[in-house]
Scaffold this active site. Structure first.
Site, mmCIF file in Angstrom:
data_model
loop_
_atom_site.group_PDB
_atom_site.id
_atom_site.type_symbol
_atom_site.label_atom_id
_atom_site.label_comp_id
_atom_site.label_asym_id
_atom_site.label_seq_id
_atom_site.Cartn_x
_atom_site.Cartn_y
_atom_site.Cartn_z
ATOM 1 N N ASP A 16 68.092 43.210 49.638
ATOM 2 C CA ASP A 16 67.354 44.617 49.912
ATOM 3 C C ASP A 16 66.530 44.761 51.178
ATOM 4 O OD1 ASP A 16 68.560 45.508 47.592
ATOM 5 O OD2 ASP A 16 66.711 44.531 46.364
ATOM 6 N N ARG A 96 54.499 39.677 40.824
ATOM 7 C CA ARG A 96 54.180 40.824 41.747
ATOM 8 C C ARG A 96 52.769 41.164 42.123
ATOM 9 N NH1 ARG A 96 58.683 39.269 43.192
ATOM 10 N NH2 ARG A 96 60.407 40.189 42.539
ATOM 11 N N ASP A 125 59.812 46.443 39.098
ATOM 12 C CA ASP A 125 59.018 45.808 40.236
ATOM 13 C C ASP A 125 58.307 46.920 41.010
ATOM 14 O OD1 ASP A 125 59.081 43.378 39.567
ATOM 15 O OD2 ASP A 125 60.768 42.825 41.024
ATOM 16 N N SER A 177 71.797 39.829 41.345
ATOM 17 C CA SER A 177 70.327 39.909 41.851
ATOM 18 C C SER A 177 69.353 38.819 41.319
ATOM 19 C CB SER A 177 69.819 41.414 41.220
ATOM 20 O OG SER A 177 68.477 41.648 41.627
#
Length: 410
Positions: A16, A96, A125, A177
């Site tokens: 990404d 995060r 996320d 992923s």
């Protein structure tokens, strides 16, 4: 878009974020892109990132060592709370906020106009990143390409990468992923999207932190963990800092197939998602901590703490780390941990964690009181306790009986 001259990108070097650099420059008037990679213990994934980021259009790359902050300020408070989200030990969730916090600091220092991230519009996320950004920089513009571009799949991302000469470490056949840090590794996508498919645990390269239980040693291994006020401080008698404790337990637990978790979880955005998590050291620490609490916490505190752990986990999962409620719950947790000091011995065997002893100077367990042998406990006193404890039940039953008898006569 013309107002955006400089963007700070949360950059992992994965699929990404690798294509986001050229995409930002194409779609935001050739803006300057500053990439920021956070070291939260993912190891070799950071190798070669600077060369890759610069070649794909970034003006510079920050690599920030956040490991100790991650462990001490996020992992251990969550561990002390005993917080799990539907069984998941929150490995991506609490990474995060620490990453986003540092990205905001760099964006403000660099005078950036916007912060960009590679989170999809389907995932959790995006919320975790953006709530943290809003807390530290409420006026900062946020760019989320997955909510803007026309790319619809990971295959199309790979097409874009190939067209723009962006080097990738994955192929179309291996593009799970994944998210890796010191605490865990997650796997999503490909065959895992069908909950009817058994994960390919024994396929070469699937598991990275663990072996499958079938491939674990035929002999068990004992491990002893010491805690002070709920925080792990030593493994097998050797004191070490928090990050090294997790690294040590990752190795020990990984070779015994500990901490492999397959779940269909409820995402914040409303859909269900299937994932496989590897959390060897974290699973051992959670188990050991809970065993010690059974010795050191009174019943009412332990039961209330278990109920609040669900709320704590939801806050972490939903990206609400920087909220008054999370801080209040952490204050409660810290109060409960004042006596959670002691040592736990566990036996690890083919994916199983077996209790093998627990000791604490703050133990509330009385062998003399609990013994089936002779003790000073007066068993006759239980009769009066049961009569009082059962008084509401007995009273209702008698009154119900009287009403039935009266109705029968009428």
């Amino acid at each position: 878009m013309s107002d955006i001259k400089k963007v700070v990108l949360a950059y992992s070097g994965g699929l990404d974020t690798s294509i986001i650099i050229p995409w930002l420059k194409e779609n935001y008037n050739n803006c300057e892109v500053i990439a920021v990679s956070a070291d939260v213990g993912q190891g070799e994934e950071l190798e070669g990132l600077e060369e890759k980021a610069l070649k794909t259009g970034a003006s510079k790359l920050y690599i920030e060592d956040l490991v100790d902050e991650f462990v001490e300020d996020f992992i251990f408070p969550t561990l002390k709370a005993g917080a799990r989200y539907e069984g998941y030990l929150l490995g991506t969730s609490f990474a995060r906020p620490v990453i986003a916090k540092r990205i905001v600091e760099i964006a403000l220092k660099e005078g950036a106009d916007a912060i960009a991230h590679g989170c999809t519009g389907k995932g959790n996320d995006q919320v975790r990143f953006e709530l943290t950004i809003k807390h530290f920089a409420p006026n900062m513009k946020i760019i989320a390409p997955w909510r803007e571009w026309n790319i619809k799949s990971r295959d199309e991302e790979i097409d874009y990468a190939e067209a723009h000469n962006v080097p990738l470490r994955i192929s179309r056949e291996t593009n799970y992923s994944k998210d890796k840090n010191l605490w865990h590794l997650s796997h999503e996508g490909l065959d895992l999207e069908d909950p009817g498919n058994e994960p390919q645990y024994n396929k070469e390269g699937f598991l990275e932190m663990c072996v499958s239980p079938e491939k674990a040693p035929d002999e068990p291994e004992y491990v002893e963990i010491e805690f002070e006020k709920g925080i792990p401080v030593a493994v097998n008698g050797q004191r070490m800092k928090g990050a090294d404790i997790i690294r040590t337990l990752n190795k020990i637990g990984g070779r015994h197939g500990i901490g492999i978790f397959d779940v269909v979880e409820n995402r914040l955005v409303g859909m269900k998602s299937r994932g496989v998590y590897e959390t060897p050291g974290g699973t051992i620490l959670y188990h050991a901590h809970e065993v010690l609490e059974t010795l050191c916490l009174d019943k009412d505190t332990m039961h209330l703490k278990a109920r609040l752990a669900i709320d704590f986990a939801s806050l972490v999962y939903n990206g609400q780390w920087y909220t008054p409620l999370r801080e209040a719950l952490s204050a409660f947790v810290d109060a409960t941990q004042k006596t959670v000091t002691g040592k736990v011995r566990l036996k690890l065997y083919k994916g199983n964690i077996i209790n093998a002893g627990v000791w604490s100077d703050y133990s509330l367990y009385s062998e003399e009181l609990a013994s089936f042998g002779e003790s000073d406990y007066n068993q006759k006193e239980a009769e009066g306790f049961i009569n009082l404890f059962g008084l509401p039940i007995k009273t209702k039953a008698l009154l119900d009986q009287q009403r039935k008898e009266k109705l029968g006569k009428d």
